[in-house]
Design a protein around this motif. Structure first.
Motif, short mmCIF file in Angstrom:
data_model
loop_
_atom_site.label_atom_id
_atom_site.label_comp_id
_atom_site.label_asym_id
_atom_site.label_seq_id
_atom_site.Cartn_x
_atom_site.Cartn_y
_atom_site.Cartn_z
N ALA A 16 -0.13 24.43 -4.71
CA ALA A 16 -0.91 24.37 -5.95
C ALA A 16 -1.59 23.01 -6.08
O ALA A 16 -2.75 22.93 -6.52
N ASP A 17 -0.88 21.95 -5.70
CA ASP A 17 -1.47 20.61 -5.75
C ASP A 17 -2.65 20.49 -4.79
O ASP A 17 -3.67 19.88 -5.11
N ARG A 19 -4.55 22.94 -3.71
CA ARG A 19 -5.64 23.75 -4.27
C ARG A 19 -6.35 22.98 -5.38
O ARG A 19 -7.58 22.96 -5.44
N ARG A 20 -5.58 22.33 -6.24
CA ARG A 20 -6.16 21.55 -7.34
C ARG A 20 -7.00 20.40 -6.79
O ARG A 20 -8.10 20.12 -7.30
N LEU A 23 -10.28 21.73 -5.50
CA LEU A 23 -11.17 22.11 -6.60
C LEU A 23 -11.76 20.88 -7.27
O LEU A 23 -12.96 20.85 -7.57
N ASP A 24 -10.93 19.87 -7.51
CA ASP A 24 -11.43 18.64 -8.14
C ASP A 24 -12.54 18.01 -7.30
O ASP A 24 -13.57 17.58 -7.82
N HIS A 57 -7.29 28.18 1.66
CA HIS A 57 -7.19 28.38 0.21
C HIS A 57 -8.39 29.13 -0.38
O HIS A 57 -8.23 29.85 -1.37
N CYS A 68 -14.59 27.15 -8.48
CA CYS A 68 -14.81 25.95 -9.30
C CYS A 68 -15.18 26.34 -10.73
O CYS A 68 -14.70 25.75 -11.69
N ALA A 71 -12.16 27.60 -12.48
CA ALA A 71 -11.25 26.50 -12.81
C ALA A 71 -11.73 25.77 -14.06
O ALA A 71 -10.92 25.39 -14.92
N ARG A 75 -9.54 25.43 -17.47
CA ARG A 75 -9.17 24.12 -18.03
C ARG A 75 -9.72 23.96 -19.44
O ARG A 75 -9.05 23.40 -20.31
N ASP A 122 -12.17 14.19 -17.75
CA ASP A 122 -12.44 15.22 -16.74
C ASP A 122 -13.70 16.01 -17.09
O ASP A 122 -14.38 16.52 -16.20
#
Length: 227
Positions: A16-17, A19-20, A23-24, A57, A68, A71, A75, A122
């Motif tokens: 998960a980290d 993937r995050r 995406l970031d 992923h 993206c 996501a 968020r 963000d």
């Protein structure tokens, strides 16, 4: 079995980290260079992963681009849920909505938007991606429109209408909601310019109070126009 479960959870958290992180990095890269201009190699490097991890992923650059957008919606929804949930519940309760309570829910919604778009830096990262889809719609446009822009504006419009004592919003309420929410873009796409105009080095608690006061004045003025 008891020994393998913690390891499994750890692997899941790591996945998960990863993937995050991808995406970031992708949101920034796509915001700066667009779908065609951004390279998966650059995104992978920025995320601290190798190319196979990105492919594992997300499969493809096009799929990553769409993820993206999803996501960003997720968020944004997480940041506003504490206010949007009660607002939706109020409007869906049936019967006449108390204008005073609708005004409270509208203020809460705008406070949540300030938290999400102004207090949360963000949002400035999302801004480039979102601005590109606004100006040159691509595969992510429908996701952002259907799941973020349209329902968010409609919720604000319905609250404005209810605060004015109307059963349903009309063009005036939708335009007022659109303009009210658009004001906060000054601290996403235009964050650097807005800070310079206000002579703010940072946006901290004192600055957030000032932004909330300004939005509150605008909300009061909008509701008063309908009475």
């Amino acid at each position: 079995m008891a020994q393998t479960e913690p390891a499994s959870r750890g692997a899941y958290a790591k996945s998960a980290d990863t993937r995050r992180a991808i995406l970031d990095a992708a949101i920034v890269a796509f915001g700066e260079s667009g779908l065609d201009g951004a390279s998966t190699r650059t995104i992978a490097a920025a995320a601290g992963v190798n190319q196979p991890a990105l492919n594992y992923h997300f499969g493809s650059k096009d799929a990553l681009y769409v993820e993206c957008a999803r996501a960003i919606v997720e968020r944004f929804a997480a940041g506003t849920a504490s206010a949007s949930g009660p607002a939706i519940a109020l409007l869906g309760s049936g019967g006449r909505v108390d204008p005073d309570l609708a005004l409270v829910r509208l203020r809460q919604l705008m406070d949540a938007l300030v938290d999400t778009l102004v207090a949360n830096e963000d949002a400035a990262i999302w801004a480039g991606f979102v601005a590109r889809e606004m100006n040159a719609p691509g595969d992510a446009f429908a996701i952002l429109y259907d799941s973020l822009w349209q329902p968010g504006t409609e919720l604000a419009a319905r609250l404005i209408a209810a605060a004015r004592g109307y059963a349903d919003p009309g063009d005036d309420e939708r335009l007022d909601a659109l303009m009210l929410i658009s004001n906060l873009i000054a601290f996403t796409n235009g964050r650097r310019v807005s800070k310079s105009i206000m002579k703010w080095r940072d946006i901290g608690p004192e600055q957030l109070v000032a932004v909330r006061r300004s939005i509150s004045r605008q909300v009061d003025a909008l509701v008063a126009q309908g009475n």
